[in-house]
Design an enzyme around this catalytic site. Structure first.
Site, mmCIF file in Angstrom:
data_model
loop_
_atom_site.group_PDB
_atom_site.id
_atom_site.type_symbol
_atom_site.label_atom_id
_atom_site.label_comp_id
_atom_site.label_asym_id
_atom_site.label_seq_id
_atom_site.Cartn_x
_atom_site.Cartn_y
_atom_site.Cartn_z
ATOM 1 N N ASN A 4 6.838 -5.245 4.146
ATOM 2 C CA ASN A 4 7.863 -6.252 4.437
ATOM 3 C C ASN A 4 8.599 -5.860 5.709
ATOM 4 O O ASN A 4 8.642 -4.679 6.079
ATOM 5 C CB ASN A 4 8.857 -6.299 3.261
ATOM 6 C CG ASN A 4 9.958 -7.322 3.469
ATOM 7 O OD1 ASN A 4 9.712 -8.448 3.892
ATOM 8 N ND2 ASN A 4 11.199 -6.931 3.198
ATOM 9 N N SER A 25 8.060 -16.831 12.833
ATOM 10 C CA SER A 25 7.951 -16.202 14.162
ATOM 11 C C SER A 25 7.343 -14.807 14.075
ATOM 12 O O SER A 25 6.591 -14.397 14.973
ATOM 13 C CB SER A 25 9.310 -16.170 14.866
ATOM 14 O OG SER A 25 10.204 -15.291 14.225
ATOM 15 N N LEU A 67 14.434 -3.965 -4.631
ATOM 16 C CA LEU A 67 14.516 -4.823 -3.440
ATOM 17 C C LEU A 67 14.961 -4.029 -2.204
ATOM 18 O O LEU A 67 15.994 -3.361 -2.231
ATOM 19 C CB LEU A 67 15.511 -5.959 -3.713
ATOM 20 C CG LEU A 67 15.657 -6.995 -2.596
ATOM 21 C CD1 LEU A 67 14.397 -7.840 -2.473
ATOM 22 C CD2 LEU A 67 16.885 -7.862 -2.845
ATOM 23 N N ASP A 68 14.162 -4.122 -1.121
ATOM 24 C CA ASP A 68 14.501 -3.531 0.179
ATOM 25 C C ASP A 68 14.718 -2.017 0.116
ATOM 26 O O ASP A 68 15.550 -1.472 0.849
ATOM 27 C CB ASP A 68 15.760 -4.205 0.766
ATOM 28 C CG ASP A 68 15.558 -5.692 0.996
ATOM 29 O OD1 ASP A 68 14.413 -6.115 1.200
ATOM 30 O OD2 ASP A 68 16.559 -6.430 0.955
ATOM 31 N N GLN A 91 13.020 -7.621 18.674
ATOM 32 C CA GLN A 91 12.443 -6.318 18.308
ATOM 33 C C GLN A 91 11.474 -6.441 17.135
ATOM 34 O O GLN A 91 10.464 -5.742 17.074
ATOM 35 C CB GLN A 91 13.554 -5.324 17.971
ATOM 36 C CG GLN A 91 14.392 -4.936 19.168
ATOM 37 C CD GLN A 91 13.551 -4.370 20.301
ATOM 38 O OE1 GLN A 91 12.735 -3.475 20.092
ATOM 39 N NE2 GLN A 91 13.722 -4.900 21.500
ATOM 40 N N HIS A 97 12.510 -6.188 7.204
ATOM 41 C CA HIS A 97 13.869 -6.507 6.783
ATOM 42 C C HIS A 97 14.799 -6.371 7.996
ATOM 43 O O HIS A 97 14.696 -5.396 8.745
ATOM 44 C CB HIS A 97 14.305 -5.554 5.671
ATOM 45 C CG HIS A 97 15.677 -5.848 5.161
ATOM 46 N ND1 HIS A 97 15.945 -6.920 4.341
ATOM 47 C CD2 HIS A 97 16.865 -5.233 5.387
ATOM 48 C CE1 HIS A 97 17.241 -6.954 4.075
ATOM 49 N NE2 HIS A 97 17.823 -5.940 4.690
ATOM 50 N N ARG A 143 9.433 -17.266 -12.773
ATOM 51 C CA ARG A 143 9.069 -16.377 -11.672
ATOM 52 C C ARG A 143 7.696 -15.740 -11.943
ATOM 53 O O ARG A 143 6.864 -15.594 -11.041
ATOM 54 C CB ARG A 143 10.155 -15.294 -11.555
ATOM 55 C CG ARG A 143 10.285 -14.656 -10.215
ATOM 56 C CD ARG A 143 11.503 -13.763 -10.152
ATOM 57 N NE ARG A 143 12.729 -14.466 -9.855
ATOM 58 C CZ ARG A 143 13.076 -14.929 -8.654
ATOM 59 N NH1 ARG A 143 12.270 -14.778 -7.629
ATOM 60 N NH2 ARG A 143 14.221 -15.552 -8.465
HETATM 61 C C1 GAR Z 1 13.117 -12.320 9.850
HETATM 62 O O1 GAR Z 1 14.209 -12.046 10.653
HETATM 63 C C2 GAR Z 1 12.974 -11.294 8.757
HETATM 64 O O2 GAR Z 1 13.438 -10.038 9.125
HETATM 65 C C3 GAR Z 1 13.825 -11.881 7.670
HETATM 66 O O3 GAR Z 1 13.611 -13.261 7.726
HETATM 67 C C4 GAR Z 1 13.339 -13.628 9.077
HETATM 68 C C5 GAR Z 1 12.134 -14.530 9.086
HETATM 69 O O4 GAR Z 1 11.931 -15.101 10.343
HETATM 70 N N1 GAR Z 1 13.475 -11.355 6.385
HETATM 71 C C6 GAR Z 1 14.342 -11.113 5.429
HETATM 72 O O5 GAR Z 1 15.521 -11.354 5.521
HETATM 73 C C7 GAR Z 1 13.733 -10.516 4.169
HETATM 74 N N2 GAR Z 1 14.747 -10.002 3.325
HETATM 75 P P1 GAR Z 1 10.513 -15.695 10.735
HETATM 76 O O6 GAR Z 1 10.118 -16.695 9.645
HETATM 77 O O7 GAR Z 1 10.741 -16.400 12.034
HETATM 78 O O8 GAR Z 1 9.530 -14.579 10.855
#
Ligand code: GAR
Length: 198
Positions: free
Chosen positions: A115, A17, A152-153, A181, A117, A73
């Site tokens: 990214n 999305s 990470l993050d 948002q 988060h 990996r």
């Molecule tokens: C999103 O909410 C994003 O913030 C999260 O995964 C979802 C993906 O949704 N990302 C993480 O958690 C990364 N650590 P989407 O595939 O519908 O965009």
């Protein structure tokens, strides 16, 4: 119009999305005309990620690199780098790409890897961010766009959006409020990045 080709590659693992919101913004705001920028490809590490069909329906080239086909990996990240680099990207966008990246990958894209988060970093890096925000009694939750670094993050923050945590919220209701948002914040942050780079 910029003369520099600003190819953008988006990496996904699931629904896509955020990817769709970015592609829509690129099309509606004519990032090609404004910045010479185009969404060159959407690549998924999961062959059945729903976002792949969404991207195709929006006219974007897609690719799949199944991480389960690789022994390590490092081997996966090396192959992923080759696939990404075939598009010579100015920017690599992680949009729900649920893989921990190797230091070599992060270093290779230093300064052009971002990214989103689903928390107000530095609060709640990692998983289950919405439930953790509820459990901690936070009045606000939200999302963060940040540069990706080896930890990470934890990379430098580029943009944030906050939403209230409401009485009776579940992780799902809070996630939906945050995602609305995200779909505004991520395209805006990329637009700002392109404008700054132009
Ligand atoms: C999103 O909410 C994003 O913030 C999260 O995964 C979802 C993906 O949704 N990302 C993480 O958690 C990364 N650590 P989407 O595939 O519908 O965009």
């Amino acid at each position: 119009m910029s003369s520099k080709p600003n190819n953008i590659v988006i990496l996904i693992s699931g629904a896509g999305s955020n990817m769709a919101a970015i592609v829509r913004a690129a099309q509606e705001q004519d990032w090609q005309g404004a910045f010479g920028a185009r969404i060159a490809a959407v690549i998924s590490n999961r062959p059945h990620a729903a976002g792949l069909q969404v991207a195709q329906a929006m006219g974007v080239i897609t690719g799949v690199l199944d991480h389960q086909s690789f022994d390590s990996r490092e081997a996966f990240d090396t192959a992923l780098m080759q696939q990404i680099d075939s598009y010579q990207p100015a920017l690599v966008v992680l949009a729900g790409f649920m893989r921990i990246l190797t230091p070599g990958f992060v270093q290779h894209y230093a300064g052009r890897l971002i990214n989103i988060h689903p928390s107000l970093l530095p609060a709640f890096p990692g998983l289950h961010t919405h439930q953790r925000a509820i459990d901690a009694g936070c009045a606000e939750a939200g999302c963060t766009v940040h540069q990706v670094t080896a930890e990470l993050d934890h990379g430098p923050l580029l943009a944030q959006a906050a939403v209230p945590v409401l009485p009776g919220d579940s992780a799902d209701t809070l996630a939906a409020r945050v995602q609305a948002q995200e779909h505004l914040l991520y395209p805006q942050a990329i637009h700002d990045w392109l404008r700054a780079a132009a």
